[in-house]
Design a protein around this motif. Structure first.
Motif, PDB file in Angstrom:
ATOM      1  N   MET A  77       2.066  10.531 -14.637  1.00  0.00           N
ATOM      2  CA  MET A  77       3.365  10.170 -14.063  1.00  0.00           C
ATOM      3  C   MET A  77       4.110  11.417 -13.581  1.00  0.00           C
ATOM      4  O   MET A  77       4.590  11.479 -12.448  1.00  0.00           O
ATOM      5  CB  MET A  77       4.178   9.451 -15.158  1.00  0.00           C
ATOM      6  CG  MET A  77       5.567   9.063 -14.754  1.00  0.00           C
ATOM      7  SD  MET A  77       5.530   7.830 -13.479  1.00  0.00           S
ATOM      8  CE  MET A  77       6.450   8.663 -12.211  1.00  0.00           C
ATOM      9  N   SER A  80       2.514  12.914 -10.569  1.00  0.00           N
ATOM     10  CA  SER A  80       2.740  12.204  -9.303  1.00  0.00           C
ATOM     11  C   SER A  80       4.042  12.664  -8.646  1.00  0.00           C
ATOM     12  O   SER A  80       4.152  12.702  -7.417  1.00  0.00           O
ATOM     13  CB  SER A  80       2.742  10.686  -9.527  1.00  0.00           C
ATOM     14  OG  SER A  80       4.006  10.235  -9.919  1.00  0.00           O
ATOM     15  N   SER A  92       0.009  11.870  -4.838  1.00  0.00           N
ATOM     16  CA  SER A  92       1.041  11.197  -5.623  1.00  0.00           C
ATOM     17  C   SER A  92       0.677   9.728  -5.841  1.00  0.00           C
ATOM     18  O   SER A  92       0.793   9.198  -6.953  1.00  0.00           O
ATOM     19  CB  SER A  92       2.391  11.307  -4.919  1.00  0.00           C
ATOM     20  OG  SER A  92       3.365  10.579  -5.615  1.00  0.00           O
ATOM     21  N   GLN A  96      -0.068   7.716  -9.295  1.00  0.00           N
ATOM     22  CA  GLN A  96       0.664   6.493  -9.660  1.00  0.00           C
ATOM     23  C   GLN A  96      -0.298   5.380 -10.055  1.00  0.00           C
ATOM     24  O   GLN A  96      -0.068   4.647 -11.022  1.00  0.00           O
ATOM     25  CB  GLN A  96       1.540   6.028  -8.493  1.00  0.00           C
ATOM     26  CG  GLN A  96       2.760   6.913  -8.284  1.00  0.00           C
ATOM     27  CD  GLN A  96       3.561   6.499  -7.063  1.00  0.00           C
ATOM     28  OE1 GLN A  96       3.654   5.333  -6.732  1.00  0.00           O
ATOM     29  NE2 GLN A  96       4.152   7.464  -6.384  1.00  0.00           N
ATOM     30  N   THR A  99      -1.685   6.099 -13.442  1.00  0.00           N
ATOM     31  CA  THR A  99      -0.688   5.765 -14.464  1.00  0.00           C
ATOM     32  C   THR A  99      -0.701   4.273 -14.764  1.00  0.00           C
ATOM     33  O   THR A  99      -0.703   3.853 -15.924  1.00  0.00           O
ATOM     34  CB  THR A  99       0.716   6.187 -13.992  1.00  0.00           C
ATOM     35  OG1 THR A  99       0.690   7.555 -13.586  1.00  0.00           O
ATOM     36  CG2 THR A  99       1.741   6.028 -15.098  1.00  0.00           C
ATOM     37  N   PHE A 161       6.150   0.179 -11.240  1.00  0.00           N
ATOM     38  CA  PHE A 161       5.295   1.088 -10.472  1.00  0.00           C
ATOM     39  C   PHE A 161       4.657   0.406  -9.264  1.00  0.00           C
ATOM     40  O   PHE A 161       4.366   1.065  -8.264  1.00  0.00           O
ATOM     41  CB  PHE A 161       4.208   1.694 -11.354  1.00  0.00           C
ATOM     42  CG  PHE A 161       4.732   2.752 -12.269  1.00  0.00           C
ATOM     43  CD1 PHE A 161       5.664   3.665 -11.814  1.00  0.00           C
ATOM     44  CD2 PHE A 161       4.313   2.832 -13.579  1.00  0.00           C
ATOM     45  CE1 PHE A 161       6.174   4.630 -12.654  1.00  0.00           C
ATOM     46  CE2 PHE A 161       4.812   3.800 -14.429  1.00  0.00           C
ATOM     47  CZ  PHE A 161       5.749   4.693 -13.963  1.00  0.00           C
ATOM     48  N   PHE A 165       4.963   2.214  -5.862  1.00  0.00           N
ATOM     49  CA  PHE A 165       3.771   2.492  -5.067  1.00  0.00           C
ATOM     50  C   PHE A 165       3.999   2.041  -3.621  1.00  0.00           C
ATOM     51  O   PHE A 165       3.725   2.770  -2.667  1.00  0.00           O
ATOM     52  CB  PHE A 165       2.567   1.757  -5.671  1.00  0.00           C
ATOM     53  CG  PHE A 165       1.275   1.990  -4.930  1.00  0.00           C
ATOM     54  CD1 PHE A 165       0.507   3.101  -5.206  1.00  0.00           C
ATOM     55  CD2 PHE A 165       0.839   1.101  -3.952  1.00  0.00           C
ATOM     56  CE1 PHE A 165      -0.683   3.333  -4.525  1.00  0.00           C
ATOM     57  CE2 PHE A 165      -0.337   1.321  -3.266  1.00  0.00           C
ATOM     58  CZ  PHE A 165      -1.101   2.438  -3.553  1.00  0.00           C
ATOM     59  N   THR A 168       6.537   4.322  -1.940  1.00  0.00           N
ATOM     60  CA  THR A 168       5.951   5.617  -1.574  1.00  0.00           C
ATOM     61  C   THR A 168       5.065   5.452  -0.339  1.00  0.00           C
ATOM     62  O   THR A 168       5.089   6.275   0.579  1.00  0.00           O
ATOM     63  CB  THR A 168       5.112   6.184  -2.743  1.00  0.00           C
ATOM     64  OG1 THR A 168       5.857   6.074  -3.946  1.00  0.00           O
ATOM     65  CG2 THR A 168       4.759   7.638  -2.509  1.00  0.00           C
ATOM     66  N   LEU A 181      11.305   7.259  -7.827  1.00  0.00           N
ATOM     67  CA  LEU A 181      10.086   7.618  -8.555  1.00  0.00           C
ATOM     68  C   LEU A 181      10.436   8.357  -9.838  1.00  0.00           C
ATOM     69  O   LEU A 181       9.886   8.081 -10.905  1.00  0.00           O
ATOM     70  CB  LEU A 181       9.181   8.483  -7.665  1.00  0.00           C
ATOM     71  CG  LEU A 181       7.912   9.040  -8.305  1.00  0.00           C
ATOM     72  CD1 LEU A 181       6.958   7.928  -8.695  1.00  0.00           C
ATOM     73  CD2 LEU A 181       7.210  10.012  -7.370  1.00  0.00           C
ATOM     74  N   SER A 184      11.866   5.934 -12.472  1.00  0.00           N
ATOM     75  CA  SER A 184      10.799   5.114 -13.069  1.00  0.00           C
ATOM     76  C   SER A 184      10.002   5.957 -14.039  1.00  0.00           C
ATOM     77  O   SER A 184       9.583   5.487 -15.093  1.00  0.00           O
ATOM     78  CB  SER A 184       9.860   4.572 -12.012  1.00  0.00           C
ATOM     79  OG  SER A 184      10.561   4.211 -10.874  1.00  0.00           O
ATOM     80  N   GLY A 185       9.818   7.227 -13.685  1.00  0.00           N
ATOM     81  CA  GLY A 185       9.126   8.154 -14.573  1.00  0.00           C
ATOM     82  C   GLY A 185       9.881   8.317 -15.883  1.00  0.00           C
ATOM     83  O   GLY A 185       9.288   8.283 -16.952  1.00  0.00           O
ATOM     84  N   TRP A 188       9.207   5.402 -18.023  1.00  0.00           N
ATOM     85  CA  TRP A 188       7.843   5.440 -18.552  1.00  0.00           C
ATOM     86  C   TRP A 188       7.741   6.443 -19.702  1.00  0.00           C
ATOM     87  O   TRP A 188       7.090   6.176 -20.717  1.00  0.00           O
ATOM     88  CB  TRP A 188       6.866   5.793 -17.432  1.00  0.00           C
ATOM     89  CG  TRP A 188       5.441   5.588 -17.814  1.00  0.00           C
ATOM     90  CD1 TRP A 188       4.539   6.546 -18.154  1.00  0.00           C
ATOM     91  CD2 TRP A 188       4.746   4.338 -17.896  1.00  0.00           C
ATOM     92  NE1 TRP A 188       3.325   5.966 -18.449  1.00  0.00           N
ATOM     93  CE2 TRP A 188       3.422   4.618 -18.296  1.00  0.00           C
ATOM     94  CE3 TRP A 188       5.132   3.003 -17.676  1.00  0.00           C
ATOM     95  CZ2 TRP A 188       2.469   3.622 -18.483  1.00  0.00           C
ATOM     96  CZ3 TRP A 188       4.179   2.015 -17.863  1.00  0.00           C
ATOM     97  CH2 TRP A 188       2.870   2.317 -18.262  1.00  0.00           C
TER      98      TRP A 188
END
Lengths: 206, 96
Positions: A77, A80, A92, A96, A99, A161, A165, A168, A181, A184-185, A188
């Motif tokens: 993660m 990415s 990246s 993802q 992950t 994600f 995705f 991105t 991103l 969200s990381g 996570w």
């Protein structure tokens, strides 16, 4: 007028605000699980011997493998984000996907683990479980609720994600606009942190 | 428009991989320690190592290291609330 407004909205970015909001949400998550950890520690204090006996039944190996999976997913993660910042969109996206796959592997393990427990007649309100001592019932109650809520967070993370995705891929998450991103990381990683505590408390300290 | 430079570029692939290695080693240490000692000491050690691990995740993976003072201090708030809750709960449990 409307056109100008929407244009401004489109270009307006508040990095600090977005981060602040995410952290505030994470604080509530910490306290949600924190409350459960308090419940766990009180009952562990009260039923030390029975918790000891019940925890022995959990599979350390599955727990350790899942720890490794989640830690690695946290790494991919973070990588990415680095890849995206360095302008390597393709890399990246690969990180993802890895992950997400690791998250799915974690859930697969969890499924097998729970399946084995249920197969042995250990599930909430099962006859076998109710025939055990009060402390064991509490231990397994906490085990199913806490690891279950944690697994639900993993499911939600994977769901998030999927969107990231897509973002991105379509370019709305890019090296100069990566806060979605990053947030969200953060989510996570927090799910990872919760597991860092769940693993020793349920699997290791017997 | 205005995009603040977050400074995240300061950390490259290497930093994260080293952090990951440290996390895996700490996990192995926890497993080893709890295998041999089942007393109160192992609980303490396991929780201590877990806290070091979450510290690493927060500080490096979650970029707290690069955030401003506000984020670093705000983070202490839920920790404080949690510590108080634990404290008062156990005051109740112990002296009931």
């Amino acid at each position: 007028m409307e056109d100008t407004l929407s244009k401004t909205a489109e270009h307006h970015r508040d990095y600090t605000g977005a981060k602040m909001g995410m952290w505030l949400f994470l604080f509530t998550e910490m306290l949600l699980f924190g409350g459960m950890f308090i419940l766990y520690s009180v009952y562990r204090f009260e039923f030390a011997a029975e918790f000891h006996a019940a925890a022995k039944e959990l599979d350390r190996t599955i727990g350790a493998v899942n720890t490794l999976i989640l830690l690695t997913s946290s790494l991919t993660m973070a990588l990415s984000i680095v890849a995206l910042k360095k302008g390597n969109k393709h890399l990246s996206l690969v990180f993802q996907v890895v992950t997400m796959l690791l998250g799915i592997a974690f859930l697969g393990n969890k499924y097998m683990e729970w399946g084995a427990k249920i197969h042995h007649g250990i599930y909430p309100n099962s006859e076998h479980l109710l025939s055990l001592g009060k402390g064991q019932i509490l231990f397994y109650g906490l085990y199913f609720v806490m690891t279950g809520l944690h697994a639900l967070h993993v499911v939600i993370g994977i769901g998030v994600f999927v969107f990231i995705f897509y973002f991105t891929l379509s370019g709305s998450v890019a090296s100069d606009n990566s806060v979605k991103l990053e947030n969200s990381g953060l989510y996570w990683h927090l799910v990872d942190i919760i597991w860092v505590y769940l693993f020793p408390l349920f699997y290791l300290i017997t | 428009m205005e995009q603040r430079n977050t400074g995240h570029s300061a950390a490259g692939f290497k930093t994260y991989i080293i952090t990951w290695v440290a996390l895996v080693i700490l996990t192995a240490v926890t497993i080893a320690v709890t295998k041999f000692d089942t007393g109160a000491v192992s609980i303490l050690v396991a929780l201590l190592i877990a806290s070091v691990k979450s510290g690493l995740i927060l500080y490096i993976f979650m970029h707290l290291r690069y955030e401003g003072w506000f984020f670093k201090l705000a983070f202490l708030l839920p920790i404080l609330v949690f510590a108080l809750s634990v404290g008062f709960t156990f005051l109740d449990v112990w002296y009931r």
